[in-house]
Design an enzyme around this catalytic site. Structure first.
Site, mmCIF file in Angstrom:
data_model
loop_
_atom_site.group_PDB
_atom_site.id
_atom_site.type_symbol
_atom_site.label_atom_id
_atom_site.label_comp_id
_atom_site.label_asym_id
_atom_site.label_seq_id
_atom_site.Cartn_x
_atom_site.Cartn_y
_atom_site.Cartn_z
ATOM 1 C CE LYS A 48 -3.907 -2.070 2.467
ATOM 2 N NZ LYS A 48 -4.672 -2.083 3.739
ATOM 3 N N GLY B 259 -0.877 1.330 6.442
ATOM 4 C CA GLY B 259 -1.016 0.305 7.466
ATOM 5 C C GLY B 259 -1.955 -0.788 7.012
ATOM 6 C CG ASP B 260 -3.385 -4.868 5.816
ATOM 7 O OD1 ASP B 260 -4.253 -4.408 5.051
ATOM 8 O OD2 ASP B 260 -3.403 -6.034 6.238
ATOM 9 C CB THR B 261 -5.435 -4.136 11.070
ATOM 10 O OG1 THR B 261 -4.808 -2.892 11.404
ATOM 11 C CG2 THR B 261 -5.746 -4.895 12.355
ATOM 12 C CB ALA C 157 2.018 -4.423 9.150
#
Length: 200
Positions: A62, A78-80, A115
């Site tokens: 991203k 970010g990524d969850t 992250a």
């Protein structure tokens, strides 16, 4: 005396996410992005990919995608990911998926990997990962029905939003509450400072 040189213009800060939750969390650090840029990448897990690696990979992808659209900026992405053992739980887009997630998480521990990736104008990529262990109480059918009816689950990893009524299902949590919401503030603050962003 000659005029002093003007201060160099700071790079713009781009948040590579359309999530209002991430903007709200950034505001807690005194940061308002100059631009919000949603990215459109394939978020499907790779074959054999584990939840931790999936979160890290997507955050970096991203950030890279946004950086190509905003050259010269500092990009934060970010990524969850919610993981139950080796299994990556989906983002719930329909009631059936949300019910399946809640039934799976009922009465057991799971892990939430959040992250963060920051790319600076020179192309340097910095990454960080928050890992939080969450245990839900055993959910009754009525509790699941009530949560589904409220609609908070829609689009949420693992079918729930910890910042909403699902926090009442959380028997305990070890790690970063903000990470479960979607942006771990400790890790985010550290990466932004390293990238030269001034915080309030």
């Amino acid at each position: 005396m000659g005029e002093s040189a003007p201060a160099p213009e700071r790079p713009a800060l781009v948040l590579a996410s359309a999530s209002p939750r991430r903007r709200e969390l950034l505001a807690r650090l005194g940061v308002t992005p100059d631009r919000v840029l949603a990215t459109d990448i394939d978020e499907s897990p790779l074959k054999g990919e584990l939840p931790r690696g999936h979160a890290v990979r997507l955050a970096a992808e991203k950030a890279r995608a946004a950086a190509t659209q905003a050259p010269g900026a500092i990009v934060l992405a970010g990524d969850t990911v919610v993981g139950a053992g080796r299994r990556i739980l989906p983002k719930a887009e329909d009631e059936a998926t949300a019910r399946d997630c809640l039934a799976l998480l009922s009465g057991r521990r799971h892990r939430v990997y959040s992250a963060i990736a920051v790319i600076t104008p020179d192309g340097t990529l910095r990454e960080a990962l928050s890992e939080t262990v969450v245990r839900f109480k055993r959910l009754t059918p009525d509790e699941i029905d009530g949560y589904i009816a409220g609609g908070e689950w829609h689009g949420k990893a693992g079918g729930y939003a910890i910042q909403g009524s699902a926090e009442g299902f959380c028997a305990w949590l070890a790690g970063s509450h903000s990470g479960v919401v979607g942006l771990p503030l400790y890790e985010t603050r550290r990466l932004l400072l390293a990238a030269g962003v001034k915080l309030a």
